[in-house]
Design a protein around this motif. Structure first.
Motif, PDB file in Angstrom:
ATOM      1  N   HIS A   1       7.279 -44.224 -11.698  1.00  0.00           N
ATOM      2  CA  HIS A   1       6.887 -45.049 -10.555  1.00  0.00           C
ATOM      3  C   HIS A   1       5.737 -45.937 -11.007  1.00  0.00           C
ATOM      4  CE1 HIS A   1       3.336 -42.477  -9.865  1.00  0.00           C
ATOM      5  NE2 HIS A   1       4.131 -41.421  -9.959  1.00  0.00           N
TER       6      HIS A   1
ATOM      7  N   ASP B   1      14.158 -43.126 -16.970  1.00  0.00           N
ATOM      8  CA  ASP B   1      14.834 -41.958 -16.413  1.00  0.00           C
ATOM      9  C   ASP B   1      16.075 -41.608 -17.215  1.00  0.00           C
ATOM     10  OD1 ASP B   1      15.011 -40.063 -13.952  1.00  0.00           O
ATOM     11  OD2 ASP B   1      17.029 -40.902 -14.112  1.00  0.00           O
ATOM     12  N   ALA B   2      16.845 -42.629 -17.594  1.00  0.00           N
ATOM     13  CA  ALA B   2      18.062 -42.378 -18.367  1.00  0.00           C
ATOM     14  C   ALA B   2      17.734 -41.709 -19.696  1.00  0.00           C
ATOM     15  CB  ALA B   2      18.812 -43.689 -18.596  1.00  0.00           C
TER      16      ALA B   2
ATOM     17  N   GLY C   1      12.952 -38.350  -9.934  1.00  0.00           N
ATOM     18  CA  GLY C   1      12.963 -39.487 -10.840  1.00  0.00           C
ATOM     19  C   GLY C   1      11.856 -39.374 -11.863  1.00  0.00           C
ATOM     20  N   THR C   2      11.876 -40.293 -12.825  1.00  0.00           N
ATOM     21  CA  THR C   2      10.979 -40.178 -13.972  1.00  0.00           C
ATOM     22  C   THR C   2       9.777 -41.107 -13.885  1.00  0.00           C
ATOM     23  OG1 THR C   2      12.789 -39.472 -15.406  1.00  0.00           O
ATOM     24  CG2 THR C   2      10.875 -40.410 -16.498  1.00  0.00           C
TER      25      THR C   2
ATOM     26  N   TYR D   1      10.918 -53.029  -8.813  1.00  0.00           N
ATOM     27  CA  TYR D   1      11.891 -52.181  -9.507  1.00  0.00           C
ATOM     28  C   TYR D   1      12.929 -52.991 -10.291  1.00  0.00           C
ATOM     29  CZ  TYR D   1       9.693 -48.679  -6.601  1.00  0.00           C
ATOM     30  OH  TYR D   1       8.752 -47.884  -6.001  1.00  0.00           O
TER      31      TYR D   1
ATOM     32  N   ARG E   1      16.403 -38.075 -19.020  1.00  0.00           N
ATOM     33  CA  ARG E   1      17.436 -37.201 -18.479  1.00  0.00           C
ATOM     34  C   ARG E   1      18.449 -36.803 -19.547  1.00  0.00           C
ATOM     35  NH1 ARG E   1      17.895 -35.616 -13.564  1.00  0.00           N
ATOM     36  NH2 ARG E   1      16.309 -37.120 -12.911  1.00  0.00           N
TER      37      ARG E   1
ATOM     38  N   TYR F   1      14.366 -50.902 -15.049  1.00  0.00           N
ATOM     39  CA  TYR F   1      13.426 -49.908 -14.531  1.00  0.00           C
ATOM     40  C   TYR F   1      13.975 -48.490 -14.706  1.00  0.00           C
ATOM     41  CZ  TYR F   1      10.135 -47.648 -11.384  1.00  0.00           C
ATOM     42  OH  TYR F   1       9.167 -46.824 -10.862  1.00  0.00           O
ATOM     43  N   SER F   2      15.282 -48.348 -14.666  1.00  0.00           N
ATOM     44  CA  SER F   2      15.908 -47.035 -14.771  1.00  0.00           C
ATOM     45  C   SER F   2      15.970 -46.506 -16.204  1.00  0.00           C
ATOM     46  CB  SER F   2      17.334 -47.094 -14.207  1.00  0.00           C
ATOM     47  OG  SER F   2      18.107 -48.062 -14.914  1.00  0.00           O
TER      48      SER F   2
END
Length: 544
Positions: free
Chosen positions: A454, A421-422, A451-452, A466, A425, A417-418
């Protein structure tokens, strides 16, 4: 279930099919909601019961209430849109005194001709049976005599209560009374309900081998920043600050001892949200028809304001154009308060005042979403009010665009899920370092503080677990750069705020941008802004 996007698109922007009384007929039907209850029941633990309540009626002022909006979980499982109701789902078949089997009960508002004259028709018990498909439907006043023996279940699942519902005094079957009945019959008390954040922290401490305890302590340290109440727990605070393994071993034993001595309760405030998150994060084909329509309506709002925008508009007028487009396409509401921030106002992430009288030559950040039959979009565009990006505005805008491209590309099945964002960013961090606006990776939060992604669905920040991305999830990808006036950088960057947000369907064949009809590239935005708007000739008499 694999979605056939071409099939979905056939439904979109055709004329609304209307029933004879003029009501749209493209709502989710009772079979959809029943299938969701069946799916929920399959995930329930053995010998368990789930109790869900409708949203409270919220007061606006004096004797005027806000327009009622149903709790998304309740709507997802029932289709019921009225207040003062209870849904009870059993994991196994139950048998009543008449020998009739049942596994679910809904309690609804009682029919009341006088109340309905003022506030509209109520379904009542017969409507709940006929239109919602329930076999066991009762008036809310019957809930106190339900005969449910909560103590006989291994788990009584519900979402813990917030202090946001009133006792109407005159109605003995209002939400207040329904909840009080449940609390009494289920032996509920605030003391008996554990703090979910503290409970999770204790679970982490218990489950961690000593060689990994330093990592857990670091994670708990970050949790203390987000949840200051955890600092009141001496064990958690001591675990975070411990400098040797023996201390953490001793603290772990204290946690185990405390939990072994804590009286056990069958009241469970966690599992219901977990089950619902697992269901709602994967969209069905029926849901995608409505959600896609909400998203395309929102994209059309962005397109129309790009053509209508001029420096003399107010933020509220910009908001009004979007919301007028929503209504033209049959959207009932906005999915959340509309955000229209010109210049430095765009640096306030949830700026909803929208009261600047002229947007002038600033960038205008517009974060808005139409809600269609319960499902909400979330689309953001940032455009120059005069139709042309300045040099500095374009530099920042194009960085955010490239960042978003990287984030969307990372929205693939199996990725964490991250991942979005990674990816976003990294692009923003590298670019800001290159521009000299920051010096290190850690400083990226200075100008990209959120955050990026949802989940998106019945809530703008929809329910989900998530975990790794799965097919038929819908997420947002929304990187941004915000440089408030007075920032520690060259003044030429001050007041530039850019966010680009799109709604992404995750599929086996890669991400699909459902809001792509609203231009994202800076050149495409400038091109569309040159087109004539249908609103150009819409003028009103002066009131001065």
């Amino acid at each position: 279930m694999k979605l056939q996007l071409t099939t979905i698109c056939l439904f979109l922007f055709s004329a609304l099919i209307l029933a004879q009384d003029g009501i749209p007929t493209d709502y989710l039907d009772s079979e959809f909601h029943k299938s969701r209850r069946d799916a929920f029941r399959e995930k329930m633990p053995e010998n368990s019961i789930a109790v869900l309540f409708t949203n409270p009626v919220r007061n606006r002022a004096n004797d005027v209430d806000y327009i009622y909006h149903q709790d998304p979980n309740f709507y997802y499982l029932t289709g019921y849109k009225e207040p003062n109701g209870v849904l009870v789902i059993f994991s196994e078949e139950q048998v009543n005194d008449a020998g009739i089997n049942y596994n679910e009960i809904i309690y609804v508002q009682e029919k009341d001709p006088r109340a309905e004259q003022w506030n509209g028709t109520r379904l009542g018990t017969e409507g709940a049976k006929e239109k919602l498909g329930f076999q066991a439907a009762y008036n809310g006043s019957d809930f106190s005599n339900s005969g449910i023996d909560y103590a006989s279940f291994d788990k009584v699942m519900f979402i813990n209560f917030e202090n946001d519902y009133r006792d109407s005094k005159r109605n003995q079957a209002d939400l207040y009374s329904l909840i009080e009945t449940f609390k009494t019959q289920a032996n509920y008390s605030e003391v008996a309900i554990p703090d979910p954040i503290k409970e999770r922290a204790y679970e982490m401490i218990k489950a961690t081998e000593i060689e990994n305890s330093a990592n857990v302590a670091q994670n708990l340290g970050r949790a203390l920043e987000y949840y200051p109440d955890l600092k009141d727990d001496k064990i958690i605070e001591a675990y975070v600050n411990a400098t040797d393994d023996n201390t953490r071993i001793e603290l772990k034993q204290q946690v185990i001892k405390i939990e072994s001595e804590t009286p056990k309760s069958n009241l469970d405030t966690q599992s219901l949200s977990t089950i619902m998150g697992g269901l709602r994060q994967i969209k069905t084909e029926e849901e995608m028809v409505l959600l896609t329509k909400a998203i395309r309506i929102s994209a059309m709002g962005q397109r129309e304001i790009m053509k209508a925008m001029h420096p003399g508009m107010s933020e509220t007028e910009v908001q009004g154009v979007h919301e007028y487009v929503y209504k033209k396409y049959g959207s009932e509401y906005e999915g959340y308060p509309s955000i229209v921030g010109a210049g430095n106002n765009g640096c306030v992430l949830h700026y909803i005042e929208n009261n600047k009288m002229k947007v002038e030559n600033d960038l205008v950040l517009m974060d808005l979403g139409a809600e269609y039959h319960g499902y909400t979009a979330d689309v953001t565009r940032t455009i120059p009010a005069n139709g042309k990006f300045t040099k500095e505005q374009k530099i920042i805008y194009d960085i955010v665009y490239q960042s978003q491209e990287a984030g969307i590309a990372a929205a693939t099945v199996g990725n964490a899920y991250s991942a979005t964002d990674a990816a976003c960013r990294k692009v923003i961090t590298d670019s800001l370092i290159e521009l000299g606006l920051i010096k290190s990776n850690e400083e990226s939060w200075k100008y990209f503080p959120h955050g990026t992604s949802h989940y998106l669905g019945l809530d703008v920040h929809d329910a989900g677990l998530y975990g790794a991305f799965e097919p038929n999830m819908v997420i947002t990808v929304e990187p941004g750069i915000y440089i408030p006036e007075g920032s520690d950088c060259d003044e030429k960057w001050w007041g530039i705020a850019v966010r680009i947000e799109d709604d992404i369907l995750i599929t086996e064949n890669g991400p699909i941008n459902l809001s792509a009809e609203a231009p994202r590239k800076s050149e495409e935005i400038e091109k569309l802004m040159k087109e004539k708007s249908a609103l150009d000739d819409f003028t009103l008499p002066s009131l001065d």
